[in-house]
Motif scaffolding. Structure first.
Motif, PDB file in Angstrom:
ATOM      1  N   TYR A 126       0.868  -1.172   0.000  1.00 22.06           N
ATOM      2  CA  TYR A 126       0.000   0.000   0.000  1.00 22.06           C
ATOM      3  C   TYR A 126       0.912   1.232   0.000  1.00 22.06           C
ATOM      4  CZ  TYR A 126      -4.169  -2.760   0.831  1.00 22.06           C
ATOM      5  OH  TYR A 126      -5.215  -3.649   0.691  1.00 22.06           O
ATOM      6  N   SER A 127       0.949   1.885  -1.150  1.00 22.09           N
ATOM      7  CA  SER A 127       1.775   3.073  -1.320  1.00 22.09           C
ATOM      8  C   SER A 127       1.161   3.881  -2.459  1.00 22.09           C
ATOM      9  CB  SER A 127       3.225   2.684  -1.663  1.00 22.09           C
ATOM     10  OG  SER A 127       4.031   3.829  -1.854  1.00 22.09           O
ATOM     11  N   PRO A 128       0.844   5.150  -2.238  1.00 24.55           N
ATOM     12  CA  PRO A 128       0.115   5.930  -3.247  1.00 24.55           C
ATOM     13  C   PRO A 128       0.832   5.990  -4.596  1.00 24.55           C
ATOM     14  CG  PRO A 128       0.116   7.071  -1.136  1.00 24.55           C
ATOM     15  CD  PRO A 128       1.065   5.912  -0.997  1.00 24.55           C
ATOM     16  N   ILE A 129       0.072   5.796  -5.662  1.00 24.56           N
ATOM     17  CA  ILE A 129       0.559   5.932  -7.040  1.00 24.56           C
ATOM     18  C   ILE A 129      -0.253   7.045  -7.681  1.00 24.56           C
ATOM     19  CG2 ILE A 129       0.820   4.796  -9.278  1.00 24.56           C
ATOM     20  CD1 ILE A 129       1.087   2.147  -7.788  1.00 24.56           C
ATOM     21  N   GLU A 130       0.400   8.115  -8.068  1.00 27.39           N
ATOM     22  CA  GLU A 130      -0.297   9.321  -8.521  1.00 27.39           C
ATOM     23  C   GLU A 130      -1.032   9.118  -9.840  1.00 27.39           C
ATOM     24  OE1 GLU A 130       0.803  13.965  -9.578  1.00 27.39           O
ATOM     25  OE2 GLU A 130       2.028  12.842  -8.143  1.00 27.39           O
ATOM     26  N   ASN A 131      -0.409   8.419 -10.768  1.00 26.92           N
ATOM     27  CA  ASN A 131      -1.029   8.190 -12.072  1.00 26.92           C
ATOM     28  C   ASN A 131      -1.004   6.691 -12.372  1.00 26.92           C
ATOM     29  OD1 ASN A 131      -1.768   8.014 -14.798  1.00 26.92           O
ATOM     30  ND2 ASN A 131      -0.833   9.992 -15.299  1.00 26.92           N
ATOM     31  N   PRO A 132      -1.993   5.938 -11.877  1.00 27.57           N
ATOM     32  CA  PRO A 132      -1.982   4.485 -12.047  1.00 27.57           C
ATOM     33  C   PRO A 132      -1.950   4.032 -13.505  1.00 27.57           C
ATOM     34  CG  PRO A 132      -3.594   5.130 -10.401  1.00 27.57           C
ATOM     35  CD  PRO A 132      -3.136   6.383 -11.066  1.00 27.57           C
ATOM     36  N   ALA A 133      -2.661   4.720 -14.394  1.00 21.67           N
ATOM     37  CA  ALA A 133      -2.703   4.318 -15.797  1.00 21.67           C
ATOM     38  C   ALA A 133      -1.321   4.427 -16.449  1.00 21.67           C
ATOM     39  CB  ALA A 133      -3.715   5.165 -16.562  1.00 21.67           C
ATOM     40  N   GLN A 134      -0.635   5.505 -16.173  1.00 26.10           N
ATOM     41  CA  GLN A 134       0.708   5.677 -16.731  1.00 26.10           C
ATOM     42  C   GLN A 134       1.672   4.649 -16.151  1.00 26.10           C
ATOM     43  OE1 GLN A 134       2.363   9.668 -16.607  1.00 26.10           O
ATOM     44  NE2 GLN A 134       4.442   8.858 -16.359  1.00 26.10           N
ATOM     45  N   TYR A 135       1.576   4.419 -14.833  1.00 30.07           N
ATOM     46  CA  TYR A 135       2.485   3.444 -14.230  1.00 30.07           C
ATOM     47  C   TYR A 135       2.177   2.028 -14.706  1.00 30.07           C
ATOM     48  CZ  TYR A 135       5.209   0.638 -11.117  1.00 30.07           C
ATOM     49  OH  TYR A 135       6.107  -0.291 -10.653  1.00 30.07           O
ATOM     50  N   ARG A 136       0.910   1.749 -14.991  1.00 28.35           N
ATOM     51  CA  ARG A 136       0.565   0.429 -15.518  1.00 28.35           C
ATOM     52  C   ARG A 136       1.343   0.138 -16.791  1.00 28.35           C
ATOM     53  NH1 ARG A 136      -1.496  -2.996 -18.942  1.00 28.35           N
ATOM     54  NH2 ARG A 136      -1.147  -1.415 -20.530  1.00 28.35           N
ATOM     55  N   GLU A 137       1.454   1.140 -17.679  1.00 23.61           N
ATOM     56  CA  GLU A 137       2.199   0.953 -18.920  1.00 23.61           C
ATOM     57  C   GLU A 137       3.677   0.703 -18.631  1.00 23.61           C
ATOM     58  OE1 GLU A 137       1.589   3.875 -21.876  1.00 23.61           O
ATOM     59  OE2 GLU A 137      -0.588   3.694 -21.877  1.00 23.61           O
ATOM     60  N   GLU A 138       4.239   1.469 -17.718  1.00 24.44           N
ATOM     61  CA  GLU A 138       5.654   1.298 -17.369  1.00 24.44           C
ATOM     62  C   GLU A 138       5.892  -0.097 -16.787  1.00 24.44           C
ATOM     63  OE1 GLU A 138       6.554   4.392 -14.621  1.00 24.44           O
ATOM     64  OE2 GLU A 138       6.013   6.006 -15.995  1.00 24.44           O
ATOM     65  N   HIS A 139       4.977  -0.531 -15.931  1.00 32.43           N
ATOM     66  CA  HIS A 139       5.154  -1.818 -15.267  1.00 32.43           C
ATOM     67  C   HIS A 139       4.968  -2.969 -16.254  1.00 32.43           C
ATOM     68  CE1 HIS A 139       5.328  -3.835 -11.248  1.00 32.43           C
ATOM     69  NE2 HIS A 139       4.935  -4.859 -12.004  1.00 32.43           N
ATOM     70  N   HIS A 140       4.035  -2.811 -17.167  1.00 33.46           N
ATOM     71  CA  HIS A 140       3.819  -3.838 -18.186  1.00 33.46           C
ATOM     72  C   HIS A 140       5.079  -4.019 -19.031  1.00 33.46           C
ATOM     73  CE1 HIS A 140       0.596  -5.985 -20.660  1.00 33.46           C
ATOM     74  NE2 HIS A 140       1.726  -6.217 -21.292  1.00 33.46           N
ATOM     75  N   LEU A 141       5.688  -2.906 -19.426  1.00 36.63           N
ATOM     76  CA  LEU A 141       6.911  -2.979 -20.226  1.00 36.63           C
ATOM     77  C   LEU A 141       8.057  -3.611 -19.440  1.00 36.63           C
ATOM     78  CD1 LEU A 141       6.871   0.413 -22.158  1.00 36.63           C
ATOM     79  CD2 LEU A 141       6.585  -1.884 -23.094  1.00 36.63           C
ATOM     80  N   LEU A 142       8.120  -3.336 -18.140  1.00 41.76           N
ATOM     81  CA  LEU A 142       9.139  -3.962 -17.296  1.00 41.76           C
ATOM     82  C   LEU A 142       8.968  -5.479 -17.313  1.00 41.76           C
ATOM     83  CD1 LEU A 142      11.355  -3.953 -15.071  1.00 41.76           C
ATOM     84  CD2 LEU A 142       9.500  -3.647 -13.397  1.00 41.76           C
ATOM     85  N   CYS A 143       7.738  -5.951 -17.143  1.00 38.10           N
ATOM     86  CA  CYS A 143       7.486  -7.395 -17.153  1.00 38.10           C
ATOM     87  C   CYS A 143       7.808  -8.009 -18.515  1.00 38.10           C
ATOM     88  CB  CYS A 143       6.032  -7.680 -16.782  1.00 38.10           C
ATOM     89  SG  CYS A 143       5.610  -7.286 -15.065  1.00 38.10           S
TER      90      CYS A 143
END
Length: 321
Positions: free
Chosen positions: A12-29
């Motif tokens: 549990y840690s705030p993420i300011e822009n979840p949609a943008q981070y989702r893309e970054e995290h998907h690319l990491l995976c």
């Protein structure tokens, strides 16, 4: 040592822009050839992924290097291969769907590390409360734990009256990896329970770090292993075959896609009945071939791990380098 790893984690840690981070995290995976499920929300991250050891190590190091996720605790298990067939990174409102009016960053139960829990759980003034779904605790649960007949955590308010008489006890909540207890224990506190604790890291961490004693049966997991052993001290079986009633701990999905129920089926009945839970299910014209595992991933030949990823320009992404 097995070549692959399975990582289970949340934070549990705030993420300011979840949609943008989702893309970054998907690319990491994608870059690390990981498969699994990751949920991104404004309140944090929740994931289970599998991959080669080196790739999983790189994944953990990358997340730990991000100040938002530096305190993530990974539960790590060894396996012979991927435990998922696809990669899904999704944005949702919560990292565990509960609809409970609580904020675990403000209030939650006291965290007990596995060894603390092991020493504390048999205190006569302690009550263990299982916060998992009914099909999960049907195949495994802590000895003498209170369980609820609920399908998911959203149903907890409908069952809280079942433990109202225990408000003078020390309540320890537990779940698979700890995430449900963050909100469940907070909810108990909001309902007037004063001495509320939770097993930090859940059943999985307890098995890894403290041997898993007094966890009866198997632990349900959300990948193609279906269940795993956690008790290396005094293991036992608590479930019975849905078909014949003999002691068994093999949980499968019914081979009928129309049913798809999570049921315990012994190996003999699994093969004798084609992985179905009832004779009616055997008549399903779309019945799936039973391979002995009872896990039916939605893998198709057209699947690509890039599926679900679009750049912010709206164009389908090409494979990352």
């Amino acid at each position: 040592m097995k070549p692959y790893r399975v990582l289970l984690y949340y934070i549990y840690s705030p993420i300011e822009n979840p949609a943008q981070y989702r893309e970054e995290h998907h690319l990491l995976c994608l870059r690390l050839n990981l498969l699994g499920r990751v949920i991104v929300a404004s309140e944090g991250l929740n994931g289970t992924v599998s991959g080669l050891t080196a790739d999983c190590e790189a994944y953990m190091a990358t997340l730990h290097a991000d100040p938002r996720f530096a305190s993530i605790e990974f539960k790590v298990d060894e396996t012979e291969g991927h435990t998922f067939q696809k990669l899904h990174v999704r944005v949702k409102d919560e990292i565990v769907h509960s609809d409970l009016p609580v904020d675990p960053l403000r209030q939650t139960g006291i965290h007990l590390e596995p060894e603390q829990f092991r020493q504390f759980k048999n205190d006569p003034d302690v009550v263990l409360v299982d916060m998992r779904s009914n099909y999960e605790h049907a195949v495994g649960r802590f000895k003498n734990a209170v369980t609820f007949d609920m399908e998911n955590l959203r149903d907890l308010p409908d069952h809280i009256h079942e433990i109202d008489h225990l408000k003078d006890k020390k309540i320890i909540t537990y779940c698979t990896g700890g995430i449900k207890c963050e909100k469940a224990s907070a909810y108990l506190l909001s309902q007037g329970f004063e001495n509320v604790y939770q097993l930090h890291g859940g059943i999985i961490k307890y098995g890894i770090e403290a041997g898993g004693d007094d966890f009866d049966g198997q632990c349900y997991v959300f990948d193609n292993r279906v269940t795993v052993e956690v008790n290396h001290v005094n293991p036992t079986i608590v479930s019975t075959c849905f078909r014949c009633g003999t002691p068994a701990s093999r949980m499968i999905n019914c081979a009928s896609p129309l049913c798809n129920n999570h049921v315990v089926i012994c190996e003999g009945c699994g093969h004798a009945h084609g992985g179905t839970c009832t004779d009616a299910c055997k008549q399903d014209p779309d019945i799936r071939p039973y391979d002995g595992t009872g896990y039916y991933g939605k893998f198709t030949q057209s699947y690509s791990p890039l599926q679900g990823y679009k750049s912010r320009s709206g164009q389908r992404a090409t494979a990352p380098k």
